[in-house]
Design an enzyme around this catalytic site. Sequence first.
Site, PDB file in Angstrom:
ATOM      1  N   ARG A 100      11.415 -28.260  -8.800  1.00 38.51           N
ATOM      2  CA  ARG A 100      12.009 -27.024  -8.300  1.00 38.51           C
ATOM      3  C   ARG A 100      12.379 -27.234  -6.839  1.00 38.51           C
ATOM      4  O   ARG A 100      11.612 -27.833  -6.069  1.00 38.51           O
ATOM      5  CB  ARG A 100      11.039 -25.836  -8.420  1.00 38.51           C
ATOM      6  CG  ARG A 100      10.739 -25.406  -9.854  1.00 38.51           C
ATOM      7  CD  ARG A 100      11.963 -24.752 -10.502  1.00 38.51           C
ATOM      8  NE  ARG A 100      11.674 -24.239 -11.843  1.00 38.51           N
ATOM      9  CZ  ARG A 100      11.870 -24.907 -12.971  1.00 38.51           C
ATOM     10  NH1 ARG A 100      12.339 -26.153 -12.919  1.00 38.51           N
ATOM     11  NH2 ARG A 100      11.601 -24.360 -14.148  1.00 38.51           N
ATOM     12  N   GLU A 106      20.190 -23.030  -5.037  1.00 33.88           N
ATOM     13  CA  GLU A 106      20.849 -23.814  -6.080  1.00 33.88           C
ATOM     14  C   GLU A 106      21.968 -22.992  -6.697  1.00 33.88           C
ATOM     15  O   GLU A 106      21.697 -21.880  -7.176  1.00 33.88           O
ATOM     16  CB  GLU A 106      19.827 -24.208  -7.150  1.00 33.88           C
ATOM     17  CG  GLU A 106      20.332 -25.221  -8.150  1.00 33.88           C
ATOM     18  CD  GLU A 106      19.227 -25.684  -9.086  1.00 33.88           C
ATOM     19  OE1 GLU A 106      18.473 -26.603  -8.692  1.00 33.88           O
ATOM     20  OE2 GLU A 106      19.124 -25.097 -10.182  1.00 33.88           O
ATOM     21  N   HIS A 153      21.405 -30.315 -11.186  1.00 34.46           N
ATOM     22  CA  HIS A 153      20.370 -29.865 -12.126  1.00 34.46           C
ATOM     23  C   HIS A 153      20.700 -30.331 -13.550  1.00 34.46           C
ATOM     24  O   HIS A 153      20.741 -29.539 -14.489  1.00 34.46           O
ATOM     25  CB  HIS A 153      20.224 -28.342 -12.076  1.00 34.46           C
ATOM     26  CG  HIS A 153      18.875 -27.868 -12.532  1.00 34.46           C
ATOM     27  ND1 HIS A 153      18.285 -26.733 -12.037  1.00 34.46           N
ATOM     28  CD2 HIS A 153      18.000 -28.372 -13.442  1.00 34.46           C
ATOM     29  CE1 HIS A 153      17.105 -26.546 -12.616  1.00 34.46           C
ATOM     30  NE2 HIS A 153      16.910 -27.541 -13.480  1.00 34.46           N
TER      31      HIS A 153
END
Length: 338
Positions: free
Chosen positions: A249, A277, A296
Amino acid sequence: MPERPQAVFAMTDRNVPHLFPPDLLARLRACVDVDPTLVARDFAEPRVRQALARTEVLITGWGCPRLDAAALDAAPKLRAVLHAAGSVKGFTTPEVWRRGILVSSAAAANALPVAEYTLAMILLTGKDVLAHLRRPRDPRDVPHGGVAPGVPGIGNHGRRVGVVGASRVGRRLLELLRPYDLAVTLADPYVDAAEAARLGVPLLPLDELLRTSDVVTLHAPHTPQTRHLVGARELASMPDGSVLVNTARGALVDHDALTEELRTGRLRAVLDVTDPEPLPADSPLLGLPNVFVTPHLAGSLGNELARLGRTVVDEAERLTSGRALVHAVDQEGLERSA
């Protein structure tokens, strides 16, 4: 033949055929009554509410609406949530647990590609491959006679890899690292020496792992306790030329401190997750030559999605035959997981 329990998909509709290709969908429909053309994105939508009134099993994925009291009131027969993705934190609420609803997750299946991505990045950064992606090609970079030049700090022989977090991804990564000539250590406050021995790695305090690793790879959950787990002090303790890999994360790392440290050129970083993000277009992390950012994508993509669907189908078959779920999630464990 007993009547199949009613089920409803709750996720981004375009993911359904990728998670459940025809063979898996056929297996799923053999044990639950589910309509693949009805995919809930809003629990208040009339057709969805009508279906929820009969629903016993909710098959969830990325994009599932939040399961708050109002949503659960609309599904009074609901007894199980089978999640075709990783973390269930984003859509479950305490009300789910209060009502005794079973929850299962495909997080173990989703951990596999993340661990594979991490292994690849560890090996590639050891050969300084990612830095070459940013440099113009030069014939002088090619080793003459097949003999690589003796570049200090480059190579994977005896490289020290520090794994932070014995999560599902962290444990799978430890397995994948075993065949390589690497010195692997682990930091995790929930793992004792006996468990570390079973995992086959020395257990170190986080500060010592950071100070003695050529690669630090993060696999801890994001909790209030782990926010900015790696900040200015921790980054400053890492050896010159070492690499920080984050596939967990983004909030585990203080990005302001990371940016300042990377600007010196002393460290390198591979970031598949960031905070925020995605990164804004003007983020300096996108332009620094010693940072490799991916959007990601370490988790399940493409044909890997069917692995998540297969996990859910296996769980649905267990549920409808009265067997225990293999990948059940409990509220206590959720508090210290991703």
